[in-house]
Design a protein around this motif. Structure first.
Motif, mmCIF file in Angstrom:
data_model
loop_
_atom_site.group_PDB
_atom_site.id
_atom_site.type_symbol
_atom_site.label_atom_id
_atom_site.label_comp_id
_atom_site.label_asym_id
_atom_site.label_seq_id
_atom_site.Cartn_x
_atom_site.Cartn_y
_atom_site.Cartn_z
ATOM 1 N N SER A 40 0.846 -1.189 0.000
ATOM 2 C CA SER A 40 0.000 0.000 0.000
ATOM 3 C C SER A 40 0.880 1.237 0.000
ATOM 4 O O SER A 40 1.692 1.425 0.915
ATOM 5 C CB SER A 40 -0.914 0.028 1.237
ATOM 6 O OG SER A 40 -1.628 1.253 1.295
ATOM 7 N N GLY A 41 0.734 2.078 -1.019
ATOM 8 C CA GLY A 41 1.459 3.336 -1.039
ATOM 9 C C GLY A 41 0.887 4.307 -0.018
ATOM 10 O O GLY A 41 -0.280 4.230 0.360
ATOM 11 N N ILE A 42 1.728 5.233 0.446
ATOM 12 C CA ILE A 42 1.294 6.303 1.339
ATOM 13 C C ILE A 42 1.300 7.582 0.515
ATOM 14 O O ILE A 42 2.351 8.082 0.115
ATOM 15 C CB ILE A 42 2.199 6.387 2.573
ATOM 16 C CG1 ILE A 42 1.969 5.141 3.432
ATOM 17 C CG2 ILE A 42 1.924 7.664 3.364
ATOM 18 C CD1 ILE A 42 2.700 5.138 4.744
ATOM 19 N N CYS A 43 0.102 8.081 0.260
ATOM 20 C CA CYS A 43 -0.113 9.122 -0.745
ATOM 21 C C CYS A 43 -0.510 10.442 -0.078
ATOM 22 O O CYS A 43 -1.031 10.457 1.045
ATOM 23 C CB CYS A 43 -1.205 8.655 -1.710
ATOM 24 S SG CYS A 43 -1.671 9.837 -2.981
ATOM 25 N N GLY A 44 -0.294 11.536 -0.796
ATOM 26 C CA GLY A 44 -0.677 12.841 -0.296
ATOM 27 C C GLY A 44 -2.169 12.962 -0.036
ATOM 28 O O GLY A 44 -2.597 13.746 0.822
ATOM 29 N N SER A 45 -2.983 12.204 -0.752
ATOM 30 C CA SER A 45 -4.424 12.238 -0.501
ATOM 31 C C SER A 45 -4.745 11.699 0.892
ATOM 32 O O SER A 45 -5.665 12.195 1.564
ATOM 33 C CB SER A 45 -5.165 11.423 -1.561
ATOM 34 O OG SER A 45 -5.010 12.002 -2.841
ATOM 35 N N ASP A 46 -4.016 10.692 1.348
ATOM 36 C CA ASP A 46 -4.190 10.200 2.716
ATOM 37 C C ASP A 46 -3.816 11.292 3.724
ATOM 38 O O ASP A 46 -4.491 11.495 4.730
ATOM 39 C CB ASP A 46 -3.319 8.967 2.957
ATOM 40 C CG ASP A 46 -3.597 7.839 1.983
ATOM 41 O OD1 ASP A 46 -4.755 7.390 1.919
ATOM 42 O OD2 ASP A 46 -2.664 7.412 1.288
ATOM 43 N N ARG A 47 -2.730 12.002 3.439
ATOM 44 C CA ARG A 47 -2.283 13.069 4.345
ATOM 45 C C ARG A 47 -3.311 14.179 4.427
ATOM 46 O O ARG A 47 -3.537 14.752 5.500
ATOM 47 C CB ARG A 47 -0.928 13.626 3.885
ATOM 48 C CG ARG A 47 -0.382 14.718 4.800
ATOM 49 C CD ARG A 47 0.699 15.528 4.130
ATOM 50 N NE ARG A 47 0.255 16.159 2.895
ATOM 51 C CZ ARG A 47 -0.522 17.251 2.860
ATOM 52 N NH1 ARG A 47 -0.957 17.812 3.970
ATOM 53 N NH2 ARG A 47 -0.881 17.763 1.697
ATOM 54 N N GLU A 346 4.809 1.414 10.929
ATOM 55 C CA GLU A 346 5.594 2.631 10.754
ATOM 56 C C GLU A 346 4.883 3.672 9.881
ATOM 57 O O GLU A 346 5.497 4.633 9.418
ATOM 58 C CB GLU A 346 6.958 2.288 10.148
ATOM 59 C CG GLU A 346 7.831 1.453 11.071
ATOM 60 C CD GLU A 346 9.188 1.122 10.472
ATOM 61 O OE1 GLU A 346 9.578 1.758 9.461
ATOM 62 O OE2 GLU A 346 9.857 0.203 11.001
ATOM 63 N N ALA A 347 3.577 3.510 9.705
ATOM 64 C CA ALA A 347 2.833 4.420 8.827
ATOM 65 C C ALA A 347 2.899 5.864 9.316
ATOM 66 O O ALA A 347 3.062 6.792 8.514
ATOM 67 C CB ALA A 347 1.384 3.967 8.715
ATOM 68 N N ASN A 348 2.770 6.095 10.609
ATOM 69 C CA ASN A 348 2.792 7.476 11.099
ATOM 70 C C ASN A 348 4.131 8.147 10.824
ATOM 71 O O ASN A 348 4.187 9.343 10.501
ATOM 72 C CB ASN A 348 2.468 7.516 12.593
ATOM 73 C CG ASN A 348 0.994 7.298 12.866
ATOM 74 O OD1 ASN A 348 0.133 7.848 12.182
ATOM 75 N ND2 ASN A 348 0.692 6.473 13.855
ATOM 76 N N GLY A 349 5.222 7.407 10.935
ATOM 77 C CA GLY A 349 6.531 7.965 10.603
ATOM 78 C C GLY A 349 6.621 8.349 9.139
ATOM 79 O O GLY A 349 7.237 9.359 8.781
ATOM 80 N N ALA A 350 5.973 7.556 8.277
ATOM 81 C CA ALA A 350 5.981 7.873 6.847
ATOM 82 C C ALA A 350 5.186 9.137 6.563
ATOM 83 O O ALA A 350 5.587 9.957 5.728
ATOM 84 C CB ALA A 350 5.413 6.696 6.056
ATOM 85 N N PHE A 351 4.063 9.330 7.258
ATOM 86 C CA PHE A 351 3.306 10.573 7.076
ATOM 87 C C PHE A 351 4.108 11.773 7.566
ATOM 88 O O PHE A 351 4.080 12.844 6.949
ATOM 89 C CB PHE A 351 1.965 10.488 7.802
ATOM 90 C CG PHE A 351 0.931 9.682 7.082
ATOM 91 C CD1 PHE A 351 0.460 10.078 5.839
ATOM 92 C CD2 PHE A 351 0.422 8.521 7.646
ATOM 93 C CE1 PHE A 351 -0.501 9.336 5.167
ATOM 94 C CE2 PHE A 351 -0.535 7.771 6.981
ATOM 95 C CZ PHE A 351 -1.005 8.176 5.743
ATOM 96 N N ALA A 352 4.816 11.607 8.671
ATOM 97 C CA ALA A 352 5.654 12.704 9.170
ATOM 98 C C ALA A 352 6.741 13.043 8.163
ATOM 99 O O ALA A 352 7.046 14.224 7.929
ATOM 100 C CB ALA A 352 6.262 12.320 10.514
ATOM 101 N N ALA A 353 7.341 12.024 7.538
ATOM 102 C CA ALA A 353 8.374 12.270 6.531
ATOM 103 C C ALA A 353 7.788 12.986 5.322
ATOM 104 O O ALA A 353 8.426 13.866 4.734
ATOM 105 C CB ALA A 353 9.007 10.937 6.108
#
Length: 367
Positions: A40-47, A346-353
């Motif tokens: 699952s990619g972590i995308c700007g739309s999620d942010r 580690e999803a929250n760390g990826a959003f912070a990055a």
């Protein structure tokens, strides 16, 4: 057919982080498939959701850019089999409205996925008896997802799952904006403002189309290095002289310019980067309610076309396999888009990055 439990990244509707908890995933109903998620990619739309810029029902399983393996078929499903590798579609068109019938499913008039529900208005997810909503009717940050069969596009088995996931959103959005919306032709000059996952995909699409020169603009030197590897011929660090430099390189402005951020400062600047009669393509998604000022007289006088791109103007059943084939043939360097492969925890760390301007995309890998 039995329900399953699944670890998932859940947004409660408050704060700016997800919690990792377990949910119940119901069996697929008629016309649906159960997918065991692999990436699952972590995308700007999620942010946008976590930062309160877009409103969705909650609690919500985040993620909409995903790939996995079909594990169970609902009644009546044809064209897919258990064991198929698939990339998921978040723009789940109805297939029957006038726009779907005319070959523009991205403009579906009966779309329910933006409401984070299945086409019948319900959800297959729950937690302790309470409904949980899949973000954009996918909810890919979960070990399992249920989607309509039409939203699971078969991918070659040799295609890595992380690449298949990105084809489902950022790649399709970026390359589609070039090929389907702007319809860039060989020899046209182009500018791309913003070199994240979507911007890099636009650059790859421009190289495929034969554009020249291709100018990348960003504030992050590391992203500009990636841009040159993705297809840019020039890389400009964004500053007050950027517009003048674009004019110099292109001899009066580019044929087409893309904004891939959704930023209220860079969007109004886009028409200044193109020549008389040029095209300005809006690809990045801004916060809800954003009002962007343009000099309308200038747009009219110079004959500038504003193109709004949604999901790359794509037909997923046609475009996803095409991008997969181009990657496997070595013509799309999609690995450049991935900076980190992480576990769900580690999803929250990826959003912070991401908020800090990370150079490329993080992808959650299951198993």
């Amino acid at each position: 057919m039995t329900a399953r439990t699944s670890a998932a990244a859940i947004y409660s509707g408050t704060g700016d982080e997800v919690e990792i908890d377990r949910i119940e995933v119901a069996a697929p109903r008629r016309g649906e498939v159960l997918v065991r998620m692999r990436a699952s990619g972590i995308c700007g739309s999620d942010r946008h959701v976590l930062d309160g810029e877009w409103n969705v029902p909650s609690p919500t399983v985040m993620g909409h850019e995903g790939a996995g393996i079909v594990e169970e078929l609902g009644e009546g499903v044809t064209g897919l089999a258990v064991g198929d590798h698939v990339a998921l579609v978040w723009n789940q068109a109805c297939g029957g409205c006038v726009n779907c019938q005319s070959g523009t499913p991205w403009a579906c008039t009966d779309l329910r996925s933006n409401e984070c529900v299945m086409p019948d208005g319900t959800t297959r997810l729950s937690r302790s008896g309470e409904d949980v909503f899949p973000y954009l009717a996918v909810g890919s940050m979960s070990e399992y997802a249920v989607v309509p069969a039409s939203a699971a596009i078969r991918m070659p088995e040799e295609l890595p799952f992380d690449i298949a996931a990105l084809i489902g959103c950022s790649v399709n959005t970026g390359i589609g904006a070039v090929l389907n919306n702007a319809r860039v032709t060989s020899g046209e000059s182009a500018v791309v403002v913003g070199c994240g996952g979507v911007g890099l995909s636009i650059l790859m699409g421009l190289r495929l189309a034969g554009a020249h020169p291709i100018i990348a603009v960003d504030r992050n030197p590391g992203k500009l290095e990636l841009a040159l590897r993705a297809g840019a011929t020039h890389a400009l660090l964004a500053d007050d002289a950027t517009a003048d430099e674009i004019q110099r390189i292109t001899g009066g402005g580019a044929d087409v310019a893309f904004e891939a951020i959704g930023n209220s400062r860079t969007i109004p600047e886009l028409p200044s980067h193109v020549r008389v009669g040029g095209r300005a393509v809006l690809v990045g998604m801004p916060p809800e309610g954003s009002m962007i000022p343009f000099d309308v007289l200038d747009l009219c006088y110079r004959g500038i076309t504003i193109i709004a791109s949604n999901y790359g103007g794509s037909v997923p059943a046609r475009d996803f396999p095409r991008y997969a084939a181009l990657y496997l043939a070595g013509r799309l360097p999609l690995d450049l888009l991935i900076s980190n492969r992480i576990p769900l925890e580690e999803a929250n760390g990826a959003f912070a990055a991401m908020r800090a301007g990370a150079e490329a995309r993080s992808v959650v890998l299951f198993d």
